[in-house]
Design an enzyme around this catalytic site. Structure first.
Site, PDB file in Angstrom:
ATOM      1  N   GLY A  14      72.425  46.308 138.438  1.00  0.00           N
ATOM      2  CA  GLY A  14      73.638  47.103 138.234  1.00  0.00           C
ATOM      3  C   GLY A  14      73.673  47.739 136.864  1.00  0.00           C
ATOM      4  N   GLN A  15      74.745  48.469 136.603  1.00  0.00           N
ATOM      5  CA  GLN A  15      74.763  49.196 135.323  1.00  0.00           C
ATOM      6  C   GLN A  15      75.013  48.274 134.127  1.00  0.00           C
ATOM      7  OE1 GLN A  15      77.663  52.014 134.375  1.00  0.00           O
ATOM      8  NE2 GLN A  15      79.393  50.951 135.326  1.00  0.00           N
ATOM      9  N   ARG A  98      93.871  42.429 148.042  1.00  0.00           N
ATOM     10  CA  ARG A  98      93.390  41.438 147.092  1.00  0.00           C
ATOM     11  C   ARG A  98      92.739  40.243 147.796  1.00  0.00           C
ATOM     12  NH1 ARG A  98      96.893  38.165 142.752  1.00  0.00           N
ATOM     13  NH2 ARG A  98      97.547  37.192 144.690  1.00  0.00           N
ATOM     14  N   ASN A 105      84.300  37.830 147.246  1.00  0.00           N
ATOM     15  CA  ASN A 105      83.707  37.219 146.060  1.00  0.00           C
ATOM     16  C   ASN A 105      83.501  35.717 146.231  1.00  0.00           C
ATOM     17  OD1 ASN A 105      83.021  39.192 143.963  1.00  0.00           O
ATOM     18  ND2 ASN A 105      85.103  39.876 144.409  1.00  0.00           N
ATOM     19  N   ASP A 159      87.820  42.458 126.018  1.00  0.00           N
ATOM     20  CA  ASP A 159      89.228  42.731 125.678  1.00  0.00           C
ATOM     21  C   ASP A 159      89.466  42.423 124.199  1.00  0.00           C
ATOM     22  OD1 ASP A 159      89.798  43.125 128.543  1.00  0.00           O
ATOM     23  OD2 ASP A 159      89.409  40.978 128.653  1.00  0.00           O
ATOM     24  N   HIS A 187      91.604  38.161 132.692  1.00  0.00           N
ATOM     25  CA  HIS A 187      90.932  39.439 132.403  1.00  0.00           C
ATOM     26  C   HIS A 187      91.406  40.447 133.449  1.00  0.00           C
ATOM     27  CE1 HIS A 187      88.032  42.527 131.570  1.00  0.00           C
ATOM     28  NE2 HIS A 187      87.605  42.476 132.814  1.00  0.00           N
TER      29      HIS A 187
END
Ligand code: NDP
Length: 328
Positions: A14-15, A98, A105, A159, A187
């Site tokens: 991934g990036q 959600r 996940n 953050d 987060h």
């Protein structure tokens, strides 16, 4: 020469992975005297791209890189891991609820927790970057009963760094003059960047800035919504800054915080500051000898209390939701 440290990275193609792997291999994660062996985990359809990244890693001829192996099987990828960076996650797509996101996940972080439990090294340290990071970390932790819960952390360092940058601009000082900044909670957009205990050049940061309207209407929302602002400007989500924060998180965990300073990490709550035990929530933490400790005894005023509570309530709701889905 020293024995290589094994670092497992998921979502390697991934990036964020692309911005992260070269910095790990160059020695920035653990220090310039520590060789690393990389184990990359990807889903089968991304293995070829991960192989391409591994070719580029070869081509950098990093003196500290002892080897790169690529897997599409979590059980193998975490074998012997000393550090695990869980970056790959199922992104929220349009129209996704959600609950669907948490379920998707759960399907990723449950087997990864089990694989860490079964095969990682005794000193394993886990950082979850993939969102929803705190709850993904909780899912993995719950499926690794033989690993101390304190070894599972989630990233709020980006953050924290974003807050440092905003505050340094406002105060016209270098970020290196700012200490004791804290990100509390999740987060997510509810996170609370707290400057009331922070110091600028040794003086209280909130008093130095002396601009409550800026704090409430500018600083807090800018930090919380920075990810969306980057997408808007760049046309892609933040990657290099996320990778940089992951490097910082592990580097600080392993090498310790400076005297008179602390950092922000999402760690398993022991009930400190009224955060329910077991939630993986961001706190002010100090680190030493590879172990973290929540900073105790800070006075929390009503302004901060309300914001910490709101973010922690969101974490409780996410925990309830994954319980209901049978993911923990
Ligand atoms: P990125 O590398 O850009 O992001 C990876 C994860 O990091 C996402 O969950 C993202 O959350 C999260 N993230 C956390 N903080 C930030 C931040 N500040 N800025 C941006 N992202 C942040 O995603 P890609 O889609 O480029 O790559 C993901 C890779 O993971 C793919 O190659 C995929 O194949 C792989 N993958 C691997 C798995 C595995 O190894 N088992 C499982 C699932 C995916 P958000 O979505 O909220 O931006």
């Amino acid at each position: 020469s020293r024995t290589p440290v094994t670092v497992t990275v998921t979502g390697a193609a991934g990036q964020i992975g692309y911005a992260l792997l070269f910095r790990i291999a160059s020695g920035q994660l653990l220090g310039a005297d520590t060789p690393v062996r990389l184990r990359l985990l990807e889903i089968p359809q991304a293995v070829k791209a991960a192989e391409g990244t591994a070719m580029e890693l070869d081509d950098c001829a990093f003196p500290l890189l002892a080897g790169v192996d690529i897997f599409d099987d979590a059980a193998k990828a975490f074998e012997g891991a000393n550090v695990a960076l869980l970056v790959g996650a199922r992104p929220r797509t349009k129209g996704m609820e959600r609950g669907d996101l948490l379920e998707a996940n759960g399907g990723i972080f449950k087997p990864q927790g089990e694989a860490i439990n079964a095969g990682a090294a005794d000193d394993i340290k886990v950082l979850v970057v993939g969102n929803p990071a705190n709850t993904n970390a909780l899912i993995a932790q719950q499926h690794a009963p033989d690993v101390p819960a304190v070894r599972f952390t989630a990233m709020t360092r980006l953050d924290h760094n974003r807050a440092l940058a905003q505050l340094s601009k406002k105060a016209g000082v270098s970020v290196s003059e700012i200490r004791k900044l804290t990100i509390w909670g999740n987060h997510s957009a509810t996170q609370y960047p707290d400057v009331f205990h922070a110091e600028i050049a040794g003086k209280n940061a909130a008093e130095t800035v002396n601009d409550q309207a800026w704090l409430e209407n500018d600083f807090i929302p800018t930090v919380a919504k920075r990810g969306a602002a980057i997408i808007e400007a760049r046309g892609a989500s933040s990657a290099a800054s996320a990778a940089s924060a992951a490097i910082d998180h592990v580097h600080t965990w392993v090498n310790g915080t400076a005297d008179g300073d602390w950092t922000s990490m999402a760690v398993v709550s022991d009930g400190s500051y009224g955060v329910p035990e077991g939630l993986i929530s961001s706190f002010p933490v100090t680190t030493r000898n590879g172990e973290w400790e929540i900073v105790q005894g800070l006075e929390i005023d009503d302004f901060s209390r309300a914001r910490i509570d709101a973010s922690v309530n969101e974490l409780s709701e996410e925990r309830d939701a994954v319980r209901k889905l049978g993911l923990i």
